[in-house]
Design a protein around this motif. Structure first.
Motif, PDB file in Angstrom:
ATOM      1  N   LEU A  62      -1.482 -32.948  28.597  1.00 41.21           N
ATOM      2  CA  LEU A  62      -1.230 -32.657  30.013  1.00 41.21           C
ATOM      3  C   LEU A  62      -2.422 -31.959  30.652  1.00 41.21           C
ATOM      4  O   LEU A  62      -2.789 -32.275  31.791  1.00 41.21           O
ATOM      5  CB  LEU A  62       0.033 -31.811  30.164  1.00 41.21           C
ATOM      6  N   PHE A  63      -3.032 -31.024  29.933  1.00 41.85           N
ATOM      7  CA  PHE A  63      -4.235 -30.376  30.456  1.00 41.85           C
ATOM      8  C   PHE A  63      -5.350 -31.412  30.623  1.00 41.85           C
ATOM      9  O   PHE A  63      -6.157 -31.317  31.546  1.00 41.85           O
ATOM     10  CB  PHE A  63      -4.678 -29.235  29.543  1.00 41.85           C
ATOM     11  N   GLY A  64      -5.389 -32.398  29.715  1.00 41.87           N
ATOM     12  CA  GLY A  64      -6.377 -33.466  29.818  1.00 41.87           C
ATOM     13  C   GLY A  64      -6.217 -34.276  31.097  1.00 41.87           C
ATOM     14  O   GLY A  64      -7.207 -34.712  31.691  1.00 41.87           O
ATOM     15  N   LEU A  65      -4.992 -34.486  31.525  1.00 41.94           N
ATOM     16  CA  LEU A  65      -4.764 -35.199  32.789  1.00 41.94           C
ATOM     17  C   LEU A  65      -5.398 -34.449  33.955  1.00 41.94           C
ATOM     18  O   LEU A  65      -6.042 -35.052  34.817  1.00 41.94           O
ATOM     19  CB  LEU A  65      -3.268 -35.382  33.044  1.00 41.94           C
ATOM     20  N   ALA A  66      -5.220 -33.144  33.965  1.00 36.90           N
ATOM     21  CA  ALA A  66      -5.830 -32.333  35.030  1.00 36.90           C
ATOM     22  C   ALA A  66      -7.349 -32.427  34.960  1.00 36.90           C
ATOM     23  O   ALA A  66      -8.023 -32.571  35.987  1.00 36.90           O
ATOM     24  CB  ALA A  66      -5.379 -30.880  34.918  1.00 36.90           C
ATOM     25  N   GLY A  67      -7.894 -32.367  33.758  1.00 32.54           N
ATOM     26  CA  GLY A  67      -9.345 -32.440  33.591  1.00 32.54           C
ATOM     27  C   GLY A  67      -9.931 -33.760  34.054  1.00 32.54           C
ATOM     28  O   GLY A  67     -10.971 -33.795  34.717  1.00 32.54           O
ATOM     29  N   VAL A  68      -9.265 -34.861  33.722  1.00 29.49           N
ATOM     30  CA  VAL A  68      -9.811 -36.169  34.087  1.00 29.49           C
ATOM     31  C   VAL A  68      -9.743 -36.389  35.594  1.00 29.49           C
ATOM     32  O   VAL A  68     -10.665 -36.960  36.187  1.00 29.49           O
ATOM     33  CB  VAL A  68      -9.143 -37.316  33.292  1.00 29.49           C
ATOM     34  N   VAL A  69      -8.683 -35.920  36.228  1.00 28.21           N
ATOM     35  CA  VAL A  69      -8.582 -36.053  37.688  1.00 28.21           C
ATOM     36  C   VAL A  69      -9.655 -35.200  38.358  1.00 28.21           C
ATOM     37  O   VAL A  69     -10.352 -35.655  39.271  1.00 28.21           O
ATOM     38  CB  VAL A  69      -7.162 -35.683  38.179  1.00 28.21           C
ATOM     39  N   LEU A  70      -9.812 -33.959  37.897  1.00 27.68           N
ATOM     40  CA  LEU A  70     -10.832 -33.082  38.474  1.00 27.68           C
ATOM     41  C   LEU A  70     -12.231 -33.664  38.259  1.00 27.68           C
ATOM     42  O   LEU A  70     -13.061 -33.628  39.163  1.00 27.68           O
ATOM     43  CB  LEU A  70     -10.745 -31.680  37.874  1.00 27.68           C
ATOM     44  N   SER A  71     -12.491 -34.213  37.073  1.00 32.52           N
ATOM     45  CA  SER A  71     -13.827 -34.774  36.821  1.00 32.52           C
ATOM     46  C   SER A  71     -14.100 -35.965  37.725  1.00 32.52           C
ATOM     47  O   SER A  71     -15.226 -36.147  38.193  1.00 32.52           O
ATOM     48  CB  SER A  71     -14.011 -35.152  35.353  1.00 32.52           C
ATOM     49  N   LEU A 108      -3.898 -20.943  21.312  1.00 29.46           N
ATOM     50  CA  LEU A 108      -3.370 -21.576  22.528  1.00 29.46           C
ATOM     51  C   LEU A 108      -4.452 -21.698  23.600  1.00 29.46           C
ATOM     52  O   LEU A 108      -4.573 -22.746  24.246  1.00 29.46           O
ATOM     53  CB  LEU A 108      -2.158 -20.810  23.054  1.00 29.46           C
ATOM     54  N   VAL A 109      -5.237 -20.663  23.787  1.00 25.74           N
ATOM     55  CA  VAL A 109      -6.330 -20.729  24.763  1.00 25.74           C
ATOM     56  C   VAL A 109      -7.308 -21.829  24.360  1.00 25.74           C
ATOM     57  O   VAL A 109      -7.742 -22.636  25.193  1.00 25.74           O
ATOM     58  CB  VAL A 109      -7.041 -19.364  24.908  1.00 25.74           C
ATOM     59  N   PHE A 110      -7.663 -21.876  23.076  1.00 23.36           N
ATOM     60  CA  PHE A 110      -8.539 -22.939  22.591  1.00 23.36           C
ATOM     61  C   PHE A 110      -7.947 -24.308  22.903  1.00 23.36           C
ATOM     62  O   PHE A 110      -8.623 -25.189  23.452  1.00 23.36           O
ATOM     63  CB  PHE A 110      -8.776 -22.819  21.079  1.00 23.36           C
ATOM     64  N   ALA A 111      -6.690 -24.496  22.534  1.00 27.59           N
ATOM     65  CA  ALA A 111      -6.061 -25.812  22.697  1.00 27.59           C
ATOM     66  C   ALA A 111      -6.019 -26.246  24.158  1.00 27.59           C
ATOM     67  O   ALA A 111      -6.336 -27.397  24.476  1.00 27.59           O
ATOM     68  CB  ALA A 111      -4.649 -25.783  22.112  1.00 27.59           C
ATOM     69  N   PHE A 112      -5.659 -25.341  25.034  1.00 28.47           N
ATOM     70  CA  PHE A 112      -5.550 -25.722  26.440  1.00 28.47           C
ATOM     71  C   PHE A 112      -6.922 -25.920  27.080  1.00 28.47           C
ATOM     72  O   PHE A 112      -7.111 -26.832  27.881  1.00 28.47           O
ATOM     73  CB  PHE A 112      -4.696 -24.717  27.206  1.00 28.47           C
ATOM     74  N   ALA A 113      -7.879 -25.084  26.714  1.00 31.18           N
ATOM     75  CA  ALA A 113      -9.239 -25.266  27.241  1.00 31.18           C
ATOM     76  C   ALA A 113      -9.826 -26.571  26.739  1.00 31.18           C
ATOM     77  O   ALA A 113     -10.380 -27.358  27.512  1.00 31.18           O
ATOM     78  CB  ALA A 113     -10.128 -24.088  26.843  1.00 31.18           C
ATOM     79  N   TYR A 114      -9.701 -26.816  25.434  1.00 30.57           N
ATOM     80  CA  TYR A 114     -10.243 -28.065  24.900  1.00 30.57           C
ATOM     81  C   TYR A 114      -9.470 -29.255  25.454  1.00 30.57           C
ATOM     82  O   TYR A 114     -10.059 -30.276  25.810  1.00 30.57           O
ATOM     83  CB  TYR A 114     -10.230 -28.086  23.362  1.00 30.57           C
ATOM     84  N   GLY A 115      -8.155 -29.116  25.543  1.00 34.48           N
ATOM     85  CA  GLY A 115      -7.339 -30.200  26.087  1.00 34.48           C
ATOM     86  C   GLY A 115      -7.790 -30.596  27.488  1.00 34.48           C
ATOM     87  O   GLY A 115      -7.817 -31.782  27.836  1.00 34.48           O
ATOM     88  N   ILE A 120     -12.431 -36.235  30.068  1.00 31.66           N
ATOM     89  CA  ILE A 120     -13.275 -35.955  31.231  1.00 31.66           C
ATOM     90  C   ILE A 120     -14.417 -36.957  31.317  1.00 31.66           C
ATOM     91  O   ILE A 120     -14.763 -37.441  32.387  1.00 31.66           O
ATOM     92  CB  ILE A 120     -13.835 -34.505  31.199  1.00 31.66           C
ATOM     93  N   THR A 121     -15.005 -37.281  30.175  1.00 30.69           N
ATOM     94  CA  THR A 121     -16.191 -38.142  30.203  1.00 30.69           C
ATOM     95  C   THR A 121     -15.859 -39.626  30.331  1.00 30.69           C
ATOM     96  O   THR A 121     -16.749 -40.426  30.608  1.00 30.69           O
ATOM     97  CB  THR A 121     -17.061 -37.916  28.950  1.00 30.69           C
ATOM     98  N   ALA A 122     -14.592 -40.020  30.151  1.00 31.97           N
ATOM     99  CA  ALA A 122     -14.242 -41.447  30.217  1.00 31.97           C
ATOM    100  C   ALA A 122     -14.592 -42.082  31.569  1.00 31.97           C
ATOM    101  O   ALA A 122     -15.326 -43.074  31.613  1.00 31.97           O
ATOM    102  CB  ALA A 122     -12.780 -41.651  29.872  1.00 31.97           C
ATOM    103  N   PRO A 123     -14.113 -41.547  32.696  1.00 35.39           N
ATOM    104  CA  PRO A 123     -14.479 -42.172  33.962  1.00 35.39           C
ATOM    105  C   PRO A 123     -15.960 -41.979  34.303  1.00 35.39           C
ATOM    106  O   PRO A 123     -16.548 -42.766  35.042  1.00 35.39           O
ATOM    107  CB  PRO A 123     -13.588 -41.481  34.994  1.00 35.39           C
ATOM    108  N   LEU A 124     -16.559 -40.937  33.724  1.00 37.44           N
ATOM    109  CA  LEU A 124     -17.962 -40.669  34.020  1.00 37.44           C
ATOM    110  C   LEU A 124     -18.885 -41.702  33.392  1.00 37.44           C
ATOM    111  O   LEU A 124     -19.978 -41.947  33.906  1.00 37.44           O
ATOM    112  CB  LEU A 124     -18.337 -39.267  33.547  1.00 37.44           C
ATOM    113  N   SER A 125     -18.449 -42.326  32.299  1.00 40.15           N
ATOM    114  CA  SER A 125     -19.300 -43.346  31.664  1.00 40.15           C
ATOM    115  C   SER A 125     -19.576 -44.489  32.633  1.00 40.15           C
ATOM    116  O   SER A 125     -20.691 -45.002  32.690  1.00 40.15           O
ATOM    117  CB  SER A 125     -18.669 -43.867  30.375  1.00 40.15           C
ATOM    118  N   VAL A 126     -18.591 -44.851  33.403  1.00 36.51           N
ATOM    119  CA  VAL A 126     -18.765 -45.931  34.378  1.00 36.51           C
ATOM    120  C   VAL A 126     -19.706 -45.496  35.496  1.00 36.51           C
ATOM    121  O   VAL A 126     -20.580 -46.251  35.923  1.00 36.51           O
ATOM    122  CB  VAL A 126     -17.397 -46.370  34.949  1.00 36.51           C
ATOM    123  N   VAL A 127     -19.559 -44.249  35.938  1.00 40.93           N
ATOM    124  CA  VAL A 127     -20.411 -43.732  37.009  1.00 40.93           C
ATOM    125  C   VAL A 127     -21.861 -43.656  36.538  1.00 40.93           C
ATOM    126  O   VAL A 127     -22.782 -44.125  37.225  1.00 40.93           O
ATOM    127  CB  VAL A 127     -19.919 -42.352  37.503  1.00 40.93           C
TER     128      VAL A 127
END
Length: 183
Positions: A62-71, A108-115, A120-127
């Motif tokens: 779920l944290f990854g979803l936020a990261g990918v949208v923000l990226s 927990l902090v590690f997991a959520f920060a890393y999550g 994040i880099t997936a959509p950036l590869s196309v850019v």
């Protein structure tokens, strides 16, 4: 951004830009698969309860979803470099912290920060690909980056298992992951 470079396939495969992109995606995959494969076992090994450890992985997604949208939003506004730097800066902090803080709150902090950095880099590869090489090679280069990410991901998962089997701890693996994030 700079104009896209048009290269024949042989020169493309030897280009510094492509080699750098592949290296970034290799590091990213190595780290991602190490974490996703071993984070639950690591958390349980250092005292996190099994239910929380297992649910932690889902929350990382779920944290990854936020990261990918923000990226994606950052890439649209500022280009792909800034969210990539953000991704690896967060990873540097997360890996550095987890080496020293291995109680439940630190895990927990590690997991959520890393999550947050997952995908994040997936959509950036196309850019990156479009900006550097143009749309002509977008499919090939994106596929090459994805393949590199996945292959190194498998190696990252195996690496984590080997480190744990040798030393009964993930600490050395976290140090390697930290070094890779800095690189």
């Amino acid at each position: 951004s700079a104009p896209a470079r048009r290269l024949d396939l042989a020169n493309l495969l030897r280009s510094r830009e492509l080699l750098l992109l592949v290296a970034v995606y290799c590091i990213c995959g190595f780290q991602d698969f190490f974490v996703v494969t071993h984070v639950v076992a690591f958390a349980e090994d250092v005292g996190v309860g099994p239910a929380l450890a297992g649910n932690m992985l889902a929350l990382m997604g779920l944290f990854g979803l936020a990261g990918v949208v923000l990226s994606g939003l950052m890439a649209d506004a500022f280009g792909a470099a800034r969210p990539t730097v953000l991704c690896f800066t967060i990873r540097i902090a997360a890996f550095a912290a987890v080496i020293y803080f291995q109680q439940t709150p630190g895990i927990l902090v590690f997991a959520f920060a890393y999550g947050f950095t997952f995908m994040i880099t997936a959509p950036l590869s196309v850019v990156f690909t479009r900006n550097i090489f143009g749309a002509e090679r977008l499919g090939f280069i994106s596929g090459l980056l994805s393949m590199s990410h996945q292959i190194m991901g498998g190696l990252g998962a195996v690496f984590g298992a080997a480190v744990f089997d040798l030393w009964d701890s993930y600490d050395r693996a976290f140090v390697v992951m930290l070094a890779l994030a800095v690189a």
